[in-house]
Write an enzyme that holds these catalytic residues in place. Sequence first.
Site, PDB file in Angstrom:
ATOM      1  N   ASN A  15       0.788  -1.360   0.000  1.00 22.85           N
ATOM      2  CA  ASN A  15      -0.278  -0.295   0.135  1.00 22.85           C
ATOM      3  C   ASN A  15       0.645   1.347  -0.098  1.00 22.85           C
ATOM      4  OD1 ASN A  15       1.070  -0.850   2.500  1.00 22.85           O
ATOM      5  ND2 ASN A  15      -0.549   0.616   3.373  1.00 22.85           N
ATOM      6  N   ARG A  16       2.360   0.613  -0.017  1.00 26.10           N
ATOM      7  CA  ARG A  16       3.044   2.514  -0.096  1.00 26.10           C
ATOM      8  C   ARG A  16       4.660   1.808  -0.025  1.00 26.10           C
ATOM      9  NH1 ARG A  16       4.601   3.282   6.049  1.00 26.10           N
ATOM     10  NH2 ARG A  16       4.083   2.230   7.075  1.00 26.10           N
ATOM     11  N   TYR A 144      16.694  -5.674  12.983  1.00 29.39           N
ATOM     12  CA  TYR A 144      16.328  -5.415  10.904  1.00 29.39           C
ATOM     13  C   TYR A 144      17.537  -6.679  10.483  1.00 29.39           C
ATOM     14  CZ  TYR A 144      15.558  -3.128   6.846  1.00 29.39           C
ATOM     15  OH  TYR A 144      15.449  -2.899   5.698  1.00 29.39           O
TER      16      TYR A 144
HETATM   17  N1  LIG Z   1      13.272   1.682   2.483  1.00 28.33           N
HETATM   18  C1  LIG Z   1      14.466   1.921   2.662  1.00 28.33           C
HETATM   19  O1  LIG Z   1      15.698   2.350   2.526  1.00 28.33           O
HETATM   20  C2  LIG Z   1      14.358   0.017   2.917  1.00 28.33           C
HETATM   21  C3  LIG Z   1      16.387  -0.532   2.173  1.00 28.33           C
HETATM   22  C4  LIG Z   1      15.899  -1.847   2.531  1.00 28.33           C
HETATM   23  C5  LIG Z   1      15.322  -2.645   2.136  1.00 28.33           C
HETATM   24  N2  LIG Z   1      14.202  -2.009   3.101  1.00 28.33           N
HETATM   25  C6  LIG Z   1      12.894  -3.507   2.359  1.00 28.33           C
HETATM   26  O2  LIG Z   1      11.540  -2.936   1.612  1.00 28.33           O
HETATM   27  C7  LIG Z   1      10.295  -3.486   2.289  1.00 28.33           C
HETATM   28  C8  LIG Z   1       9.442  -2.554   2.089  1.00 28.33           C
HETATM   29  O3  LIG Z   1       9.899  -1.011   3.130  1.00 28.33           O
HETATM   30  P1  LIG Z   1       9.287   0.546   2.729  1.00 28.33           P
HETATM   31  O4  LIG Z   1      10.975   1.777   2.467  1.00 28.33           O
HETATM   32  O5  LIG Z   1       8.775   0.524   1.388  1.00 28.33           O
HETATM   33  O6  LIG Z   1       8.727   0.389   4.032  1.00 28.33           O
HETATM   34  P2  LIG Z   1       7.485   1.429   4.271  1.00 28.33           P
HETATM   35  O7  LIG Z   1       7.653   2.687   3.278  1.00 28.33           O
HETATM   36  O8  LIG Z   1       7.529   1.718   6.081  1.00 28.33           O
HETATM   37  O9  LIG Z   1       6.360   0.429   3.951  1.00 28.33           O
HETATM   38  C9  LIG Z   1       6.445  -0.544   4.946  1.00 28.33           C
HETATM   39  C10 LIG Z   1       4.832  -1.392   4.515  1.00 28.33           C
HETATM   40  O10 LIG Z   1       5.107  -2.430   5.045  1.00 28.33           O
HETATM   41  C11 LIG Z   1       3.422  -3.194   5.685  1.00 28.33           C
HETATM   42  N3  LIG Z   1       3.564  -3.293   6.989  1.00 28.33           N
HETATM   43  C12 LIG Z   1       4.077  -3.181   8.293  1.00 28.33           C
HETATM   44  N4  LIG Z   1       4.227  -4.438   9.175  1.00 28.33           N
HETATM   45  C13 LIG Z   1       3.400  -4.787   8.445  1.00 28.33           C
HETATM   46  C14 LIG Z   1       2.328  -6.257   8.809  1.00 28.33           C
HETATM   47  N5  LIG Z   1       2.526  -6.413  10.253  1.00 28.33           N
HETATM   48  N6  LIG Z   1       1.380  -6.701   8.525  1.00 28.33           N
HETATM   49  C15 LIG Z   1       1.199  -6.676   7.711  1.00 28.33           C
HETATM   50  N7  LIG Z   1       1.900  -5.027   6.537  1.00 28.33           N
HETATM   51  C16 LIG Z   1       3.590  -5.108   7.184  1.00 28.33           C
HETATM   52  C17 LIG Z   1       3.276  -1.620   6.465  1.00 28.33           C
HETATM   53  O11 LIG Z   1       1.778  -1.523   5.339  1.00 28.33           O
HETATM   54  P3  LIG Z   1       1.244  -0.308   6.654  1.00 28.33           P
HETATM   55  O12 LIG Z   1       1.604   0.592   5.250  1.00 28.33           O
HETATM   56  O13 LIG Z   1      -0.007  -1.015   6.469  1.00 28.33           O
HETATM   57  O14 LIG Z   1       2.047   0.235   7.696  1.00 28.33           O
HETATM   58  C18 LIG Z   1       3.355  -0.644   4.820  1.00 28.33           C
HETATM   59  O15 LIG Z   1       3.193  -1.215   3.805  1.00 28.33           O
HETATM   60  C19 LIG Z   1      10.599  -3.746   3.646  1.00 28.33           C
HETATM   61  O16 LIG Z   1      10.698  -5.028   3.935  1.00 28.33           O
HETATM   62  C20 LIG Z   1      11.777  -3.138   3.819  1.00 28.33           C
HETATM   63  O17 LIG Z   1      12.407  -3.561   5.123  1.00 28.33           O
HETATM   64  C21 LIG Z   1      13.377  -1.161   2.478  1.00 28.33           C
END
Ligand SMILES: NC(=O)c1ccc[n+]([C@@H]2O[C@H](COP(=O)([O-])OP(=O)(O)OC[C@H]3O[C@@H](n4cnc5c(N)ncnc54)[C@H](OP(=O)(O)O)[C@@H]3O)[C@@H](O)[C@H]2O)c1
Length: 238
Positions: A15-16, A144
């Site tokens: 969703n985001r 993490y």
């Molecule tokens: N951003 C970075 O720099 C980065 C780098 C490396 C890896 N990642 C990985 O990429 C993935 C996405 O990250 P992002 O940056 O897009 O994060 P984000 O914008 O914080 O989005 C996180 C997503 O995970 C969902 N989520 C969290 N807890 C959940 C749960 N218990 N059940 C179902 N959904 C859940 C959230 O849903 P809600 O909206 O409902 O909270 C949201 O859709 C993650 O696995 C993160 O570790 C990110």
Amino acid sequence: MSKETPRVVFVTGGNRGIGLAIAKSFASDGDLVIVSYRTGTAPDGLVGVQMDVTSQESVNDAFAEIESRYGSVDVLIANAGITRDGLAMRMPESDFSDVIETNLTGAFRSAQKAISPMIKKRSGRVIFIGSVVGMMGSAGQANYAATKSGLIGMSRALAREYGSRGITFNVIAPGFVETDMTADLAEPLREKYMTQIPLGRFCTPEEIAAVVKFVASPGASYITGAVIPVDGGMGMGH
Ligand SMILES: NC(=O)c1ccc[n+]([C@@H]2O[C@H](COP(=O)([O-])OP(=O)(O)OC[C@H]3O[C@@H](n4cnc5c(N)ncnc54)[C@H](OP(=O)(O)O)[C@@H]3O)[C@@H](O)[C@H]2O)c1
């Protein structure tokens, strides 16, 4: 764009952020994309299912809903994740276990449900969203980093278990991506990280989506058990 036989693509946490970019990218290719949202509602123009990966019941219900409405999942992107950063000496046990429960156990629950029909179909793609931190470590992120390393071992175990059934399992390891997750980084820390990225900038969610889409494409049919960095060179050598 519509496809003759659209694949059912399920993006957890779609969703985001990165998940939403991945979902939009598959949808623009004519795939039938379903995103899970934990809070709020599905984003405009995308099919959504409510799911909290920390609850087995919620995961079971979401997959049952998807299968009854759209058929079984062909491509799973296990993307849902959280951070609860803090130095290990001061990290409450709940911050450690909450991150494990969401990022690692939640990904396992999602994969386990997706795999069962894939085994019968003898095809499927499972893509875990890991992190460069899973290989390099990161001060203040013991919880993490443990989950993101854990995804690699889990993905490789599954690749060995189900390779003979035509299912591939891979980890995409992003570096720093511009999303809500990194929006709160203090400026000095941001600048420090920037010096460690040869390309000299953070990644866009769309750049992650492009690689995920390749790994799910016919061109990647012989890639399994891999960890594919999309980190601007940050993790080179790890
Ligand atoms: N951003 C970075 O720099 C980065 C780098 C490396 C890896 N990642 C990985 O990429 C993935 C996405 O990250 P992002 O940056 O897009 O994060 P984000 O914008 O914080 O989005 C996180 C997503 O995970 C969902 N989520 C969290 N807890 C959940 C749960 N218990 N059940 C179902 N959904 C859940 C959230 O849903 P809600 O909206 O409902 O909270 C949201 O859709 C993650 O696995 C993160 O570790 C990110």
